[in-house]
Design an enzyme around this catalytic site. Structure first.
Site, mmCIF file in Angstrom:
data_model
loop_
_atom_site.group_PDB
_atom_site.id
_atom_site.type_symbol
_atom_site.label_atom_id
_atom_site.label_comp_id
_atom_site.label_asym_id
_atom_site.label_seq_id
_atom_site.Cartn_x
_atom_site.Cartn_y
_atom_site.Cartn_z
ATOM 1 N N HIS A 1 0.828 -1.220 0.000
ATOM 2 C CA HIS A 1 0.000 0.000 0.000
ATOM 3 C C HIS A 1 0.857 1.262 0.000
ATOM 4 O O HIS A 1 0.489 2.278 0.593
ATOM 5 C CB HIS A 1 -0.945 0.035 1.205
ATOM 6 N N ASN B 1 -10.361 -2.676 2.577
ATOM 7 C CA ASN B 1 -10.069 -2.691 1.145
ATOM 8 C C ASN B 1 -11.350 -2.441 0.358
ATOM 9 O O ASN B 1 -12.444 -2.424 0.936
ATOM 10 C CB ASN B 1 -9.502 -4.056 0.725
HETATM 11 FE FE1 HDE Z 1 -2.515 -4.774 5.381
HETATM 12 N N1 HDE Z 1 -0.707 -4.025 5.871
HETATM 13 N N2 HDE Z 1 -1.883 -6.606 5.947
HETATM 14 N N3 HDE Z 1 -4.268 -5.626 4.769
HETATM 15 N N4 HDE Z 1 -3.162 -3.015 4.797
HETATM 16 C C1 HDE Z 1 -0.344 -2.746 5.720
HETATM 17 O O1 HDE Z 1 0.778 -1.456 7.316
HETATM 18 C C2 HDE Z 1 -0.805 -6.856 6.693
HETATM 19 C C3 HDE Z 1 -4.620 -6.926 4.860
HETATM 20 C C4 HDE Z 1 -4.405 -2.685 4.386
HETATM 21 O O2 HDE Z 1 -3.197 3.510 3.974
HETATM 22 C C5 HDE Z 1 0.989 -2.441 6.359
HETATM 23 O O3 HDE Z 1 1.060 0.759 7.593
HETATM 24 C C6 HDE Z 1 -0.735 -8.252 7.042
HETATM 25 C C7 HDE Z 1 -6.029 -7.099 4.660
HETATM 26 C C8 HDE Z 1 -4.460 -1.296 4.030
HETATM 27 O O4 HDE Z 1 -1.567 3.352 5.429
HETATM 28 C C9 HDE Z 1 1.375 -3.774 7.009
HETATM 29 C C10 HDE Z 1 -1.841 -8.822 6.459
HETATM 30 C C11 HDE Z 1 -6.505 -5.842 4.432
HETATM 31 C C12 HDE Z 1 -3.189 -0.801 4.270
HETATM 32 C C13 HDE Z 1 0.217 -4.655 6.615
HETATM 33 C C14 HDE Z 1 -2.547 -7.786 5.794
HETATM 34 C C15 HDE Z 1 -5.400 -4.940 4.496
HETATM 35 C C16 HDE Z 1 -2.398 -1.897 4.755
HETATM 36 C C17 HDE Z 1 2.002 -1.852 5.441
HETATM 37 C C18 HDE Z 1 -2.244 -10.281 6.459
HETATM 38 C C19 HDE Z 1 -7.945 -5.431 4.109
HETATM 39 C C20 HDE Z 1 -2.701 0.603 4.016
HETATM 40 C C21 HDE Z 1 2.117 -0.396 5.834
HETATM 41 C C22 HDE Z 1 -2.439 -10.806 7.723
HETATM 42 C C23 HDE Z 1 -8.879 -5.729 5.151
HETATM 43 C C24 HDE Z 1 -2.955 1.504 5.166
HETATM 44 C C25 HDE Z 1 1.279 -0.264 6.981
HETATM 45 C C26 HDE Z 1 -2.536 2.907 4.836
HETATM 46 C C27 HDE Z 1 -1.069 -1.781 5.124
HETATM 47 C C28 HDE Z 1 0.149 -5.930 7.019
HETATM 48 C C29 HDE Z 1 -3.725 -8.038 5.038
HETATM 49 C C30 HDE Z 1 -5.565 -3.535 4.272
HETATM 50 C C31 HDE Z 1 2.724 -4.352 6.601
HETATM 51 C C32 HDE Z 1 0.343 -8.903 7.861
HETATM 52 C C33 HDE Z 1 -6.822 -8.397 4.738
HETATM 53 C C34 HDE Z 1 -5.672 -0.541 3.510
HETATM 54 O O5 HDE Z 1 1.427 -3.675 8.396
#
Ligand code: HDE
Length: 710
Positions: free
Chosen positions: A89, A162
């Site tokens: 992201h 999302n």
């Molecule tokens: Fe994320 N995800 N994600 N994700 N995600 C990040 O956090 C992570 C997942 C989502 O505008 C990171 O600040 C893991 C689902 C958004 O700043 C990180 C898993 C959904 C954003 C991270 C998921 C999301 C992130 C990277 C699996 C939808 C952007 C930078 C377990 C429900 C937020 C940060 C923004 C960002 C980890 C899966 C949505 C690495 C480990 C499912 C919208 O922490």
């Protein structure tokens, strides 16, 4: 110019926050000085600067001097301007707004934000793509992040969702693999911001649980026309807790007021070249012109009894609950009414954490959510460099807070007084105390079982909802899914990966599998081994289609008006008036950026020169040309592309009779159809604008696409 049909880029109705004053969100200094005086340039230490053009040196041609503290400080700071981009992201765009409660949820949650109808809670939203780097283009085929930070009176609540209600994987331990697979390959560092490559399809074809999400990502949901026209989903099942700590399961939904709209793939590819910032510009323009984007917040509420009888596990993030089974109850609205003052301070530094929940909201055991709750805090420290990232204004709560955390890099809020521990016996001077009534309490879930690494049996059905998604689409949307998979697999070099993907598609939908195999020139492979038989009779759900949830007006959409010198002034005026009445916006495209002189001698400025304003940037186009002007356009390749692309992308085209010369040279003379509307009178213009409400004339696609007959 009114705030209605505006020329794009106009700043009529300037939103608060765009006037140059510093906002708490940015937490920055303003560079403007009251009264219009120009501020004196200083160093970061405040010393006034006399010369910012030349370094200090021995003689005009001599070596630089180390004592030049101004140069040293300036370059030092510049060298440290970047922070690590988000690992996923990375490319995103944020805006401020508020959430307003329209229906109290007092019956199910004690969360303060959901108690009082009419109350507004400040919010910050960041939209994003997932796979691309920070500087990648906006129209990648990808999931869009929809992350909302609510600054509630009982702490920040981050709903990090999302635009797709399910996810690729069921367990957080697979997230690094999934992300590695979709990101550029480690040896060559390409392809950028794309899933059309071997690594991605290799991984997903070996991970059948991803196939429901794959159907969404291959649909037009993954190429939205605008952030304003897409839905958002919390994805996981969460819990609401009431005052007695009783639990209700909840799934969160965002429904755009402007309804759903996407672009087509060929258009997306071209938008990425014409305007890589298409989505961020759209959001900026909408907000700064006073056309504030808005979404409804909806909740699906259910209890243990429903969870027990539902065909799938409500903890499985690769499954959704159809709206037909649990209706979405609308409880509030989110309005974005202020752009950021400073992109870095706000959009780049905003730190969303799924574990940021106020009292009254709690987690379920969804294994993906549990893993996210660990990851987000960790990632913020890496990115922002200090555990004090909550001191940055965009991340700081807007409610009172008091605790004994102290020190660390860049500590901006420091405790005053002697006591920095509790319990203590310093009485009122001893700092904050726990509050068992107001404080956060987790749901007292009873958990039993052995310590194991085991995927539950209830997560084993990977295809039934993928199939349900496909059969819920209109024919054109189904075609686009087939086209997208065929396109992506055509970029996959290893034939066995292509075949493995199709072997899964056979469980999703035989027609789709055949179409893709055909499109690839592949012999239909045997179906993959399925862990569970597919439930083939899940009913279609209208909520899953974009086309069925499109708008009934052209409001918020954009006309591209191709004008030439001598263009009919009355028709032009009629078009502008009709666009205004529709609450649409428009941009004028002309052979020269200086604009044109209309038939009545009026000068009209252009927003785009033809080469810079291709029709992919607009939802519908009109050509108003004089005979000479049309002849000029006919000889111009960019003008011909303007109409052939609009035609190929199934857009509505309004034109004056002279434009026939352009269509003829563009090879369209024999193809003009019901969505190419001749405009000779003001009534014709109104008809054209009214037709545009359908957004696209899909019937045309069979004429412009070789795959349509496949
Ligand atoms: Fe994320 N995800 N994600 N994700 N995600 C990040 O956090 C992570 C997942 C989502 O505008 C990171 O600040 C893991 C689902 C958004 O700043 C990180 C898993 C959904 C954003 C991270 C998921 C999301 C992130 C990277 C699996 C939808 C952007 C930078 C377990 C429900 C937020 C940060 C923004 C960002 C980890 C899966 C949505 C690495 C480990 C499912 C919208 O922490």
């Amino acid at each position: 110019m009114s705030t209605k049909a505006k020329k794009s880029g106009d700043k009529a109705g300037t939103a608060p926050g765009t006037s140059g004053e510093a906002h708490p969100g940015a937490g920055g200094e303003t560079h403007q000085v009251a009264g219009g005086d120009v501020a004196t340039l200083t160093t970061a230490q405040g010393a006034p600067v006399a010369d910012d053009q030349n370094t200090l040196r021995y003689g005009p041609r001599g070596p630089a001097l180390m004592e030049d503290f101004h140069f040293r400080e300036k370059i030092f700071h510049f060298d440290h301007e970047r922070i690590p981009e988000r690992v996923v992201h990375a490319r995103g765009y944020g805006a401020h707004g508020y959430f307003e409660l329209t229906d109290s949820l007092q019956d199910v949650t004690r969360a303060d934000i959901f108690q009082r109808v009419g109350e507004r809670t400040p919010a910050f939203v960041r939209f994003s793509t997932v796979a691309g780097a920070k500087g990648s283009f906006d129209l990648a085929r990808d999931v869009r992040g929809f992350a909302v930070k609510f600054y509630t009176q009982e702490g920040n609540w981050d709903l990090v969702g999302n635009n797709i209600p399910v996810f690729f994987i069921q367990d957080a331990i697979k997230f690094p693999d999934m992300v590695h697979a979709v990101k550029p390959a480690p040896d060559r560092d390409f392809p950028q911001a794309q899933s059309a490559h071997d690594n991605f399809w290799d991984f997903v074809s070996l991970t059948p649980e991803s196939f429901h999400m794959i159907m969404w990502v291959m649909s037009d949901r993954a190429i939205p026309r605008s952030f304003r026209f897409m839905e958002g989903f919390g994805v996981h099942t969460f819990r609401f807790l009431d005052a007695r700590n009783r639990s209700t399961f909840v799934k969160f939904h965002w429904k755009p007021k402007m309804r759903l709209q996407s672009v087509v793939w060929n258009e997306a590819v071209k938008i990425n070249g014409a305007d890589p910032d298409f989505h961020r510009r759209d959001l900026w323009d909408a907000i700064t012109s006073g056309d504030f984007p808005e979404w409804e917040l909806g909740v699906q509420l259910f209890d243990d009894a429903f969870a027990e009888k539902f065909a799938f596990d409500v903890l499985d993030p690769t499954k959704l609950i159809p709206e037909e089974e649990i209706p979405v109850r609308i409880v509030g609205r989110l309005v974005l009414d202020r752009v950021v003052d400073n992109f870095f301070a706000e959009t780049e530094q905003v730190a969303f954490c799924t574990q940021n929940v106020p009292p009254g909201i709690d987690f379920s055991n969804d294994p993906l959510l549990q893993g996210r709750n660990f990851s987000y805090l960790d990632t913020q420290v890496k990115r922002l460099g200090s555990p004090n990232f909550t001191h940055i204004p965009i991340n700081a709560p807007k409610c009172p807070m008091a605790h004994f955390q102290q020190d660390g890099h860049m500590a901006m809020r420091n405790p005053i007084g002697r006591a920095n521990y509790e319990p203590n016996s310093w009485g009122a001077a001893g700092g904050p105390r726990e509050d068992p009534i107001r404080g956060f309490r987790s749901f007292a879930a009873e958990e039993t079982g052995p310590k194991v690494r085991l995927r539950p049996e209830s997560f084993a059905d990977h295809y039934s909802q993928a199939r349900q998604f496909v059969i819920s689409q209109t024919p054109i949307e189904r075609k686009h899914i087939g086209d997208a998979i065929t396109f992506e697999l055509s970029k996959v070099e290893r034939p066995e990966i292509r075949a493995r993907v199709v072997s899964h598609l056979r469980h999703v939908d035989e027609d789709l599998a055949r179409t893709v195999a055909n499109g690839l020139g592949l012999k239909l492979p045997e179906p993959a081994k399925a862990a569970r038989p597919v439930i083939a009779d899940l009913p279609p759900s209208d909520a899953l289609s974009i086309v069925r949830n499109g708008p009934d007006s052209f409001a918020g959409r954009k006309f591209g008006i191709l004008l030439t010198d001598g263009a009919d002034a009355a028709l032009f005026d009629a078009l502008v008036t009709a666009a205004e009445t529709e609450n649409a916006v428009y941009a004028i495209v002309a052979p020269k950026i200086g604009g044109v002189t209309l038939s009545d001698g009026r000068a009209v400025a252009a927003q785009q020169k033809i080469d810079g304003g291709p029709s992919v940037l607009f939802d519908a186009v009109a050509v108003i040309a004089s005979p000479d002007g049309a002849a000029l356009l006919a000889g111009d390749a960019a003008a011909r592309d303007f109409v052939t692309d609009a035609f190929a992308h199934c857009k509505f085209i309004g034109y004056t009779p002279e434009a026939n010369a352009l269509f003829a040279r563009a090879g369209l003379a024999d193809d003009l159809d019901d969505a190419c509307i001749l405009m000779e009178t003001a009534d014709d213009v109104e008809d054209f604008v009214a037709s545009c409400r359908a957004l696209r004339f899909w019937d045309r696609e069979s004429k412009v696409d070789l795959d349509a007959g496949a």
